[in-house]
Scaffold this active site. Sequence first.
Site, mmCIF file in Angstrom:
data_model
loop_
_atom_site.group_PDB
_atom_site.id
_atom_site.type_symbol
_atom_site.label_atom_id
_atom_site.label_comp_id
_atom_site.label_asym_id
_atom_site.label_seq_id
_atom_site.Cartn_x
_atom_site.Cartn_y
_atom_site.Cartn_z
ATOM 1 N N LYS A 161 76.576 39.976 29.827
ATOM 2 C CA LYS A 161 75.585 40.654 28.846
ATOM 3 C C LYS A 161 75.873 40.610 27.468
ATOM 4 O O LYS A 161 75.242 40.056 26.415
ATOM 5 C CB LYS A 161 75.145 41.926 29.294
ATOM 6 N N HIS A 182 60.612 10.314 18.653
ATOM 7 C CA HIS A 182 61.899 10.084 18.056
ATOM 8 C C HIS A 182 63.030 10.131 19.053
ATOM 9 O O HIS A 182 64.127 9.825 18.748
ATOM 10 C CB HIS A 182 62.277 10.946 16.910
ATOM 11 N N GLU A 224 69.832 29.549 32.142
ATOM 12 C CA GLU A 224 71.007 30.690 32.611
ATOM 13 C C GLU A 224 70.478 31.132 33.945
ATOM 14 O O GLU A 224 71.334 31.830 34.383
ATOM 15 C CB GLU A 224 71.006 31.859 31.481
ATOM 16 N N CYS A 255 83.802 42.880 28.972
ATOM 17 C CA CYS A 255 84.070 43.563 30.080
ATOM 18 C C CYS A 255 83.476 45.156 30.082
ATOM 19 O O CYS A 255 83.218 45.599 28.708
ATOM 20 C CB CYS A 255 85.315 43.981 30.346
HETATM 21 O O1 M6R Z 1 73.439 40.845 22.313
HETATM 22 P P1 M6R Z 1 72.909 39.804 21.517
HETATM 23 O O2 M6R Z 1 71.543 39.888 21.173
HETATM 24 O O3 M6R Z 1 73.733 39.607 20.133
HETATM 25 O O4 M6R Z 1 73.187 38.528 22.389
HETATM 26 C C1 M6R Z 1 73.030 37.029 22.063
HETATM 27 C C2 M6R Z 1 73.132 36.162 23.061
HETATM 28 O O5 M6R Z 1 74.306 36.250 23.715
HETATM 29 C C3 M6R Z 1 71.877 36.502 24.227
HETATM 30 O O6 M6R Z 1 70.779 36.512 23.463
HETATM 31 C C4 M6R Z 1 72.069 35.481 25.232
HETATM 32 O O7 M6R Z 1 71.751 34.309 24.835
HETATM 33 C C5 M6R Z 1 71.022 35.806 26.158
HETATM 34 N N1 M6R Z 1 72.083 35.542 27.533
HETATM 35 C C6 M6R Z 1 69.910 35.109 26.482
HETATM 36 O O8 M6R Z 1 68.951 35.357 27.660
#
Ligand code: M6R
Length: 616
Positions: A611, A508, A492, A2
Amino acid sequence: MCGIVGYVGNDNSLDVLLGGLKRLEYRGYDSAGVAVLDPHGTLHTRKRAGKLKVLVDDLATTPIASGSTGIGHTRWATHGGPTDGNAHPHLGDGGRLALIHNGIIENYAPLKQELLDAGDTFESETDTEVAALLVGRAYRETGDLTEALRHVAGRLEGAFTLLAVHADQPGVVVGARRNSPLVIGLGDGENFLGSDVAAFVEFTRRAVAIGQDQLVTIRPDSVEVIDFAGNPVETSEFEVAWDASASEKGGWSSFMAKEISEEPEAVANTLLGRTEDGVVVLPELEPLGDALLRDIDRIIVIACGTAAYAGMLGKYAIESWARIPVDVELSHEFRYRDPVLSDRTLVVSVSQSGETMDTLMAVQYARQQGAKVLSICNTQGSSIPRESDAVVYTHAGPEVAVASTKAFVAQVTALYLLGLHLALVRGTQDRARLQKLTGELHDVPAKLSKVLEASAGIPQLARWMTDTQSVLFLGRHVGYPVALEGALKLKELAYIHSEGFAAGELKHGPIALIEPGQIVFVIVPSPRDPKSLHPKVISNIQEIKARGARVVAIAEQGDVDAIQHADEVIPIPLASPLFEPLLAVVPLHVFGMELASAKGLDVDQPRNLAKSVTVE
Ligand code: M6R
């Protein structure tokens, strides 16, 4: 996940809160709410399910009183669905206290029972309301909001950032954090709190990150930080490296479109100041010491999602240049499988946000086991760098769209810098070769700009695919992580079932998925490298074409085999093998965005996602 913002000062706090929430909405967007204290000590709250706009429109139609103290929240639901009732703030002390929360209170069930037994009733299905009622009760005992929150924070298990205001204490906002972020913004006669600096960067770039198990009390003219035991804590200030305009759309149709356009700059900025005499220098690694860098016998990269795919590319480069074995582990698997770590293991965490809970926990675990941790991170003041032995920041600038794009190329760049630096320290490549490789890395931004220019036809390709149910992505060697990244973006953003495969794995099993009309993206390696897997990948294209697939190839410009066998070719400039993925990934970022847009979807805020994944 959040977004949290708090404000005390002279301004109308509602404007500050809504501005901060707008910048934080990427963290969660299923409901939003605010609490404002007016000068007479009356608490006004409003909360609504849906995106922030629903709350903003509601407040425009039916305004609440203004005041100079307030808290605001944008939610990604964990306990209880996204409804008005479950939105934050939640109330305690008979409605005189308002509290917002990011994280999960793992022991909320026994605490809720305790409150029910004591006669409290609940308005929501959230774990947060437990904290609100507990802090309300503690306030009645102590008469002090900081003490009340400190008392309760010590009883909570799990991850939380909590902010609270009380009608008896206008001009005071109190916050507490454990395993969840909270940053202070220092103003002049006003102070701010936020989940990250985006909450207040419009007003101040002076910031202080709050440590684990600490509380903060802000007033217009003071900031006090203490630990959960009540001891004062010394803090250090940092300056936010970007300004408010960096986190705005600036005329682009979406944050994602803007961030893809910034991929060349993200690489260039990550390289900036990290080369001397043509070779890579990373003074940020000094806390680890050259002795350790020479002695490490293994690297484990820990990361999630797109950051893990960046880690996979780092593995190819570091092994090739520095000759150190590298494993890449998903953070959430790593600490639950009893990994073998020693004082010669370097753990490298990769995270855009610096707040991903799984990665944060894995970092803490690795250090407890005696390994040194280097973090590659894009966000100043975030938790993971604070918990690491050393940090190399990627300078991609704020990434707001939920799907990671420019952060990915910046992460790969930082891992390549690490590989080149390790090769220098360990003497595994001669200086001339290191200079050549470093030069090639510096050529990437200009080539990325060319890739973006050559991607002009992708929107049309995407429009043609709006009814597609499934897309496969194939790549070999460094093309394999690119295939995984392309597939993740499509899942996504466009909600299309997509899978990335190592092309060698095709026979495979996955080839059984090929039927007439199946769309397959293939990342084709350069034909110019004598050791290239180009002929094998071209054979794969022929095999799937023979079974009716439609092939879109990402291939080096002028690759006649790709042109001959694929249905569509998206060209990328010439580069040596380890640098190709940095170029090949960009058309896939563009494609994911364009297909989602063609389907009328929100590319910045895809459904169910947030995010920063700050819960396990
Ligand atoms: O903030 P972070 O780089 O640790 O986040 C990792 C993942 O949650 C992030 O890369 C996620 O897979 C994205 N939504 C991919 O586009």
